[in-house]
Write a protein that holds these residues in place. Structure first.
Motif, mmCIF file in Angstrom:
data_model
loop_
_atom_site.group_PDB
_atom_site.id
_atom_site.type_symbol
_atom_site.label_atom_id
_atom_site.label_comp_id
_atom_site.label_asym_id
_atom_site.label_seq_id
_atom_site.Cartn_x
_atom_site.Cartn_y
_atom_site.Cartn_z
ATOM 1 N N PRO A 132 3.474 56.824 32.719
ATOM 2 C CA PRO A 132 3.765 55.649 31.816
ATOM 3 C C PRO A 132 2.873 55.550 30.629
ATOM 4 O O PRO A 132 3.496 55.212 29.467
ATOM 5 C CB PRO A 132 3.671 54.478 32.631
ATOM 6 C CG PRO A 132 3.068 54.659 34.053
ATOM 7 C CD PRO A 132 3.160 56.353 34.214
ATOM 8 N N PHE A 133 1.845 56.210 30.578
ATOM 9 C CA PHE A 133 0.947 56.193 29.627
ATOM 10 C C PHE A 133 1.241 57.388 28.713
ATOM 11 O O PHE A 133 1.094 57.122 27.619
ATOM 12 C CB PHE A 133 -0.316 56.295 30.129
ATOM 13 C CG PHE A 133 -1.151 55.333 30.717
ATOM 14 C CD1 PHE A 133 -1.858 54.212 30.091
ATOM 15 C CD2 PHE A 133 -1.154 55.096 32.250
ATOM 16 C CE1 PHE A 133 -2.532 53.221 30.949
ATOM 17 C CE2 PHE A 133 -1.698 54.096 32.723
ATOM 18 C CZ PHE A 133 -2.249 53.046 32.140
ATOM 19 N N PHE A 134 1.850 58.540 29.131
ATOM 20 C CA PHE A 134 2.233 59.525 28.273
ATOM 21 C C PHE A 134 3.521 59.139 27.819
ATOM 22 O O PHE A 134 3.944 59.325 26.465
ATOM 23 C CB PHE A 134 2.176 60.896 28.922
ATOM 24 C CG PHE A 134 1.223 61.231 29.447
ATOM 25 C CD1 PHE A 134 -0.135 60.999 29.036
ATOM 26 C CD2 PHE A 134 1.034 62.202 30.552
ATOM 27 C CE1 PHE A 134 -1.328 61.534 29.650
ATOM 28 C CE2 PHE A 134 -0.129 62.683 31.090
ATOM 29 C CZ PHE A 134 -1.246 62.411 30.625
ATOM 30 N N ALA A 135 4.412 58.323 28.412
ATOM 31 C CA ALA A 135 5.647 57.965 27.853
ATOM 32 C C ALA A 135 5.415 56.950 26.694
ATOM 33 O O ALA A 135 5.996 56.852 25.607
ATOM 34 C CB ALA A 135 6.568 57.329 28.767
ATOM 35 N N ALA A 136 4.190 55.937 26.907
ATOM 36 C CA ALA A 136 4.012 55.307 25.760
ATOM 37 C C ALA A 136 3.536 55.741 24.430
ATOM 38 O O ALA A 136 3.832 55.705 23.455
ATOM 39 C CB ALA A 136 2.998 54.225 26.098
ATOM 40 N N ILE A 180 8.180 47.810 19.473
ATOM 41 C CA ILE A 180 7.030 47.824 20.810
ATOM 42 C C ILE A 180 7.426 46.905 22.106
ATOM 43 O O ILE A 180 7.401 47.357 22.933
ATOM 44 C CB ILE A 180 5.596 47.004 19.870
ATOM 45 C CG1 ILE A 180 5.313 47.885 19.155
ATOM 46 C CG2 ILE A 180 4.825 46.532 21.181
ATOM 47 C CD1 ILE A 180 4.111 47.255 18.215
ATOM 48 N N VAL A 181 8.193 45.744 21.709
ATOM 49 C CA VAL A 181 8.706 44.615 22.972
ATOM 50 C C VAL A 181 9.646 45.543 23.646
ATOM 51 O O VAL A 181 9.508 45.722 24.937
ATOM 52 C CB VAL A 181 9.047 43.397 22.329
ATOM 53 C CG1 VAL A 181 9.979 42.765 23.520
ATOM 54 C CG2 VAL A 181 8.269 42.677 21.593
ATOM 55 N N VAL A 182 10.503 46.252 23.192
ATOM 56 C CA VAL A 182 11.634 47.179 23.943
ATOM 57 C C VAL A 182 11.115 48.336 24.695
ATOM 58 O O VAL A 182 11.249 48.384 25.802
ATOM 59 C CB VAL A 182 12.811 47.321 22.840
ATOM 60 C CG1 VAL A 182 13.614 48.338 23.598
ATOM 61 C CG2 VAL A 182 13.507 46.442 22.290
ATOM 62 N N PHE A 190 10.721 50.707 34.090
ATOM 63 C CA PHE A 190 11.125 51.772 34.596
ATOM 64 C C PHE A 190 10.025 52.366 35.602
ATOM 65 O O PHE A 190 10.340 53.237 36.482
ATOM 66 C CB PHE A 190 11.395 52.808 33.497
ATOM 67 C CG PHE A 190 12.023 54.095 34.091
ATOM 68 C CD1 PHE A 190 13.376 54.087 34.284
ATOM 69 C CD2 PHE A 190 11.320 55.321 34.125
ATOM 70 C CE1 PHE A 190 13.915 55.317 34.536
ATOM 71 C CE2 PHE A 190 11.671 56.467 34.581
ATOM 72 C CZ PHE A 190 13.361 56.632 34.947
ATOM 73 N N TYR A 191 8.671 52.094 35.226
ATOM 74 C CA TYR A 191 7.500 52.892 36.040
ATOM 75 C C TYR A 191 7.069 51.710 36.924
ATOM 76 O O TYR A 191 5.806 52.098 37.582
ATOM 77 C CB TYR A 191 6.611 53.235 35.120
ATOM 78 C CG TYR A 191 7.081 54.735 34.408
ATOM 79 C CD1 TYR A 191 7.309 55.912 35.073
ATOM 80 C CD2 TYR A 191 7.362 54.480 33.003
ATOM 81 C CE1 TYR A 191 7.901 56.943 34.426
ATOM 82 C CE2 TYR A 191 8.123 55.619 32.418
ATOM 83 C CZ TYR A 191 7.809 56.822 33.261
ATOM 84 O OH TYR A 191 8.555 57.966 32.462
#
Length: 194
Positions: A132-136, A180-182, A190-191
């Protein structure tokens, strides 16, 4: 010529699966293509964007320095402290916002290179998966709507469209907030961070 493509594809599979290091496989493919005459050195030199390469190398060096010096852990701790009241969602949102601000000032590839070790440190400190951090950071680095300099397509329309820096800030800020919100909402859902 079909065997060249098949051979290159097979070599990439070998690199991707980890049988050999991917970088070495790619260099090997490049050398073979030059030796058999498919590519030549002049063509490679013409297609190589040296300024982008320099930015990437320097930003990777900064990322490695952040990790080795312990600064990544320090920045990660500060971001965790900023978002921990909202749990993992707040922490991912803090990382997302920092990455968007950074990518508004430099290229998206450089922003990812710099923020990547920070994201890794944050995931380790919170005992959460890295994904999730990498996706962010991947989503955030591609979400520059506030400046003409952070993303190539912004620069493409900046001059011909007669836009000013102020136009990007005025219109892009609202798009950035929605983005950002979406994105944080999607990543959190998702995670299973919620």
């Amino acid at each position: 010529l079909k065997w060249v493509g098949a051979g290159a594809f097979a070599a990439l599979i070998i690199g991707i699966t980890g049988v050999l290091p991917l970088f070495n496989v790619c260099i090997g493919i490049l050398v073979v293509l030059v030796l058999i005459g498919v590519l030549n050195i002049t063509e490679i030199r013409r297609e190589l964007d040296l300024s982008l390469l320099l930015v990437l190398v320097c930003s990777l060096a900064i990322g490695v320095a952040l990790e080795k010096s312990g600064s990544a852990a320090l920045v990660g701790s500060a971001l965790i402290a900023a978002g921990k009241s909202m749990g993992p969602v707040g922490v991912v949102a803090a990382l997302f916002i920092v990455t968007i601000i950074l990518t508004s000032l430099i290229t998206n590839a450089a922003a990812v290179s710099i923020v990547f070790p920070i994201a890794m440190s944050m995931a380790q400190q919170m005992n959460l998966p890295y994904t999730p951090f990498f996706a962010a950071i991947a989503f955030a680095a591609s979400g520059d709507f506030m400046t003409p300099i952070g993303y190539q397509t912004n620069l493409m329309v900046y001059g011909p469209g007669g836009y000013t820096f102020k136009d990007f800030i005025r219109v892009g800020t609202m798009f950035t907030l929605i983005y950002i919100v979406v994105c944080v909402g999607f990543i959190s859902y998702f995670y299973d961070l919620i």
